[in-house]
Design a protein around this motif. Structure first.
Motif, mmCIF file in Angstrom:
data_model
loop_
_atom_site.group_PDB
_atom_site.id
_atom_site.type_symbol
_atom_site.label_atom_id
_atom_site.label_comp_id
_atom_site.label_asym_id
_atom_site.label_seq_id
_atom_site.Cartn_x
_atom_site.Cartn_y
_atom_site.Cartn_z
ATOM 1 N N ASN A 6 0.820 -1.204 0.000
ATOM 2 C CA ASN A 6 0.000 0.000 0.000
ATOM 3 C C ASN A 6 0.859 1.262 0.000
ATOM 4 O OD1 ASN A 6 -2.449 1.320 -0.055
ATOM 5 N ND2 ASN A 6 -2.579 1.476 2.159
ATOM 6 N N THR A 7 2.029 1.176 -0.648
ATOM 7 C CA THR A 7 2.891 2.343 -0.708
ATOM 8 C C THR A 7 2.865 2.922 -2.110
ATOM 9 O OG1 THR A 7 4.808 0.974 -1.250
ATOM 10 C CG2 THR A 7 4.436 1.478 1.085
ATOM 11 N N VAL A 26 -2.421 6.444 -12.458
ATOM 12 C CA VAL A 26 -2.649 5.262 -13.298
ATOM 13 C C VAL A 26 -2.282 3.987 -12.540
ATOM 14 C CG1 VAL A 26 -1.868 4.054 -15.389
ATOM 15 C CG2 VAL A 26 -2.423 6.491 -15.482
ATOM 16 N N ILE A 27 -1.165 4.018 -11.844
ATOM 17 C CA ILE A 27 -0.746 2.838 -11.070
ATOM 18 C C ILE A 27 -1.784 2.514 -10.001
ATOM 19 C CG2 ILE A 27 0.959 2.026 -9.378
ATOM 20 C CD1 ILE A 27 3.068 3.538 -11.119
ATOM 21 N N ARG A 28 -2.266 3.524 -9.298
ATOM 22 C CA ARG A 28 -3.245 3.281 -8.241
ATOM 23 C C ARG A 28 -4.566 2.761 -8.822
ATOM 24 N NH1 ARG A 28 -1.454 2.236 -3.571
ATOM 25 N NH2 ARG A 28 -2.755 3.554 -2.308
ATOM 26 N N VAL A 29 -4.974 3.270 -9.994
ATOM 27 C CA VAL A 29 -6.184 2.759 -10.649
ATOM 28 C C VAL A 29 -5.979 1.287 -11.011
ATOM 29 C CG1 VAL A 29 -7.579 2.894 -12.757
ATOM 30 C CG2 VAL A 29 -7.046 4.972 -11.485
ATOM 31 N N ASP A 30 -4.811 0.958 -11.535
ATOM 32 C CA ASP A 30 -4.517 -0.436 -11.873
ATOM 33 C C ASP A 30 -4.556 -1.331 -10.636
ATOM 34 O OD1 ASP A 30 -4.244 0.187 -14.552
ATOM 35 O OD2 ASP A 30 -2.047 0.229 -14.503
ATOM 36 N N PHE A 55 -8.876 0.579 -0.660
ATOM 37 C CA PHE A 55 -9.620 1.313 -1.680
ATOM 38 C C PHE A 55 -9.643 2.804 -1.350
ATOM 39 C CE2 PHE A 55 -11.358 -2.840 -2.779
ATOM 40 C CZ PHE A 55 -11.520 -2.751 -4.148
ATOM 41 N N GLU A 56 -9.935 3.120 -0.103
ATOM 42 C CA GLU A 56 -10.014 4.513 0.322
ATOM 43 C C GLU A 56 -8.673 5.225 0.130
ATOM 44 O OE1 GLU A 56 -11.408 7.104 4.214
ATOM 45 O OE2 GLU A 56 -11.171 4.953 4.404
ATOM 46 N N ASP A 57 -7.589 4.584 0.540
ATOM 47 C CA ASP A 57 -6.263 5.184 0.400
ATOM 48 C C ASP A 57 -5.888 5.383 -1.069
ATOM 49 O OD1 ASP A 57 -6.009 5.186 3.145
ATOM 50 O OD2 ASP A 57 -4.687 3.430 3.211
ATOM 51 N N ALA A 58 -6.167 4.380 -1.880
ATOM 52 C CA ALA A 58 -5.830 4.479 -3.301
ATOM 53 C C ALA A 58 -6.633 5.580 -3.974
ATOM 54 C CB ALA A 58 -6.052 3.145 -3.999
ATOM 55 N N ARG A 93 -7.035 11.005 -6.307
ATOM 56 C CA ARG A 93 -7.580 12.371 -6.232
ATOM 57 C C ARG A 93 -6.462 13.399 -6.075
ATOM 58 N NH1 ARG A 93 -12.345 15.147 -4.783
ATOM 59 N NH2 ARG A 93 -11.910 17.063 -3.643
ATOM 60 N N ALA A 94 -5.487 13.095 -5.216
ATOM 61 C CA ALA A 94 -4.374 14.020 -5.011
ATOM 62 C C ALA A 94 -3.578 14.208 -6.300
ATOM 63 C CB ALA A 94 -3.471 13.513 -3.889
ATOM 64 N N ALA A 95 -3.338 13.122 -7.015
ATOM 65 C CA ALA A 95 -2.586 13.212 -8.270
ATOM 66 C C ALA A 95 -3.341 14.034 -9.303
ATOM 67 C CB ALA A 95 -2.294 11.816 -8.812
#
Length: 85
Positions: A6-7, A28-32, A65-68, A73-75
């Motif tokens: 989760n990093t 993109v990585i987090r969506v994947d 899910f929440e963290d990702a 959103r931040a990106a």
């Protein structure tokens, strides 16, 4: 037991060294990662095992899910406030 990393591959600090492409790469990585996790949780055998987990473990998985989503959103927010020319 399945373990998730989760990093973030990079930070979202908006520093001078961070390019717009890097910022979007994070999103993109987090969506994947979210897509892979959702795909895993949609398998019948995984769903059965998920149901047998403690409430704390289930909450922790949904916390991924929440963290990702927060990272995405931040990106996207960073990109929208510092668009490329």
């Amino acid at each position: 037991m399945i373990e998730f990393d989760n990093t973030l591959p990079t930070t979202l600090d908006g520093g001078a060294n961070q390019t717009a492409a890097q910022t979007l790469d994070v999103a993109v990585i987090r969506v994947d990662q979210l897509r892979a996790l959702a795909g895993l949780l949609s398998l019948e055998e995984v769903t059965e095992q998920f149901a047998d987990l403690s409430i704390l473990a289930q909450v922790s998985i949904f916390g991924l899910f929440e963290d990702a989503l927060a990272d995405i959103r931040a990106a996207l927010t960073l990109e929208s406030t510092h668009p490329t020319s």
